[in-house]
Enzyme design. Sequence first.
Site, PDB file in Angstrom:
ATOM      1  N   LEU A  44      31.754  57.609 -43.060  1.00  0.00           N
ATOM      2  CA  LEU A  44      32.011  56.403 -42.269  1.00  0.00           C
ATOM      3  C   LEU A  44      30.699  55.621 -42.132  1.00  0.00           C
ATOM      4  O   LEU A  44      29.622  56.154 -42.411  1.00  0.00           O
ATOM      5  CB  LEU A  44      32.538  56.783 -40.883  1.00  0.00           C
ATOM      6  CG  LEU A  44      33.899  57.479 -40.844  1.00  0.00           C
ATOM      7  CD1 LEU A  44      34.263  57.833 -39.407  1.00  0.00           C
ATOM      8  CD2 LEU A  44      34.981  56.604 -41.458  1.00  0.00           C
ATOM      9  N   ALA A  45      30.802  54.390 -41.668  1.00  0.00           N
ATOM     10  CA  ALA A  45      29.591  53.590 -41.501  1.00  0.00           C
ATOM     11  C   ALA A  45      28.579  54.307 -40.617  1.00  0.00           C
ATOM     12  O   ALA A  45      27.377  54.303 -40.897  1.00  0.00           O
ATOM     13  CB  ALA A  45      29.936  52.227 -40.911  1.00  0.00           C
ATOM     14  N   GLU A  46      29.056  54.949 -39.538  1.00  0.00           N
ATOM     15  CA  GLU A  46      28.140  55.660 -38.644  1.00  0.00           C
ATOM     16  C   GLU A  46      28.778  56.945 -38.124  1.00  0.00           C
ATOM     17  O   GLU A  46      29.979  56.972 -37.812  1.00  0.00           O
ATOM     18  CB  GLU A  46      27.758  54.809 -37.426  1.00  0.00           C
ATOM     19  CG  GLU A  46      27.121  53.475 -37.751  1.00  0.00           C
ATOM     20  CD  GLU A  46      25.698  53.568 -38.266  1.00  0.00           C
ATOM     21  OE1 GLU A  46      25.104  54.670 -38.165  1.00  0.00           O
ATOM     22  OE2 GLU A  46      25.195  52.548 -38.754  1.00  0.00           O
ATOM     23  N   THR A  47      27.957  57.971 -38.021  1.00  0.00           N
ATOM     24  CA  THR A  47      28.295  59.181 -37.284  1.00  0.00           C
ATOM     25  C   THR A  47      27.256  59.337 -36.179  1.00  0.00           C
ATOM     26  O   THR A  47      26.052  59.282 -36.451  1.00  0.00           O
ATOM     27  CB  THR A  47      28.298  60.417 -38.199  1.00  0.00           C
ATOM     28  OG1 THR A  47      29.324  60.263 -39.187  1.00  0.00           O
ATOM     29  CG2 THR A  47      28.562  61.687 -37.408  1.00  0.00           C
ATOM     30  N   CYS A  71      22.735  51.344 -33.180  1.00  0.00           N
ATOM     31  CA  CYS A  71      24.110  51.087 -33.641  1.00  0.00           C
ATOM     32  C   CYS A  71      24.991  50.825 -32.435  1.00  0.00           C
ATOM     33  O   CYS A  71      25.108  51.672 -31.547  1.00  0.00           O
ATOM     34  CB  CYS A  71      24.651  52.274 -34.441  1.00  0.00           C
ATOM     35  SG  CYS A  71      26.359  52.003 -34.971  1.00  0.00           S
TER      36      CYS A  71
END
Length: 260
Positions: A44-47, A71
Amino acid sequence: MQLAFHQVDAFSDRPFGGNPAMVYRLDGWLADDLMQKIAAEHNLAETAFLVREGQHWHIRWFTPTTEVPLCGHATLASAYVLFEVYHETVERLDFICRSGSLSVTREGDRLWLDFPAIVPAELGASLAVQSALGVEAVDVLSSNELFVVLESEQAVLDCKPDMAALAKLPWPGAIVTAPGSKHDFVSRYFAPAIGINEDPVTGSTHCSLIPYWSKRLGKHGLTAYQCSARGGALFCRLEGERVKIGGNATLVASGTLMLG
């Protein structure tokens, strides 16, 4: 080792909208390379990874390829998990990260990020920037990101960057923005250099977008829409040297990561 994870669609009041983020609440830090591998596995874009430190939560964010200093959507997702899954009873959660202190406040079913304002500075249009983005820019500025103003919402929607060329520019990513037809402003965010061709909804870019549009439109409260394929609405306020970014969130999945 087994670790619980929760996937949240941030800046959306329904599944499959906004920006998905994976959230891990940890008892203690994992090795950096392991957290990076976990983020790459989820893709995903961010974890986001959270560890409680006293009255605060230390938060770190990883894209599939690198750790990032700030983020927004994954912070919103993390706060939602702490409130709704782990039943934190406070109305404000305080976070510490590489970019300083952050907080998220709960107001009804909306969560509000409190982030530092980052005022973009004039840079001037260049052939390299316009060619990489495939646009004719009204204005080009720079903050911690490339910040490109276009003529209209349609121009933002029509933007088709050359991702390879964009990744070679000396910024993590590029914001394109314009006045909106139904919102005060719209934007998109492209960051191929850090493994994200287009981010669906980006809280952190609004640290620059809010002060820019607040000054240009002469108002402190604004509505915004990030017009990616998934799309997401953001409610924005400029408060001195801070920005407030409001949005909804939806839990879409929970599970367990098996590490052997």
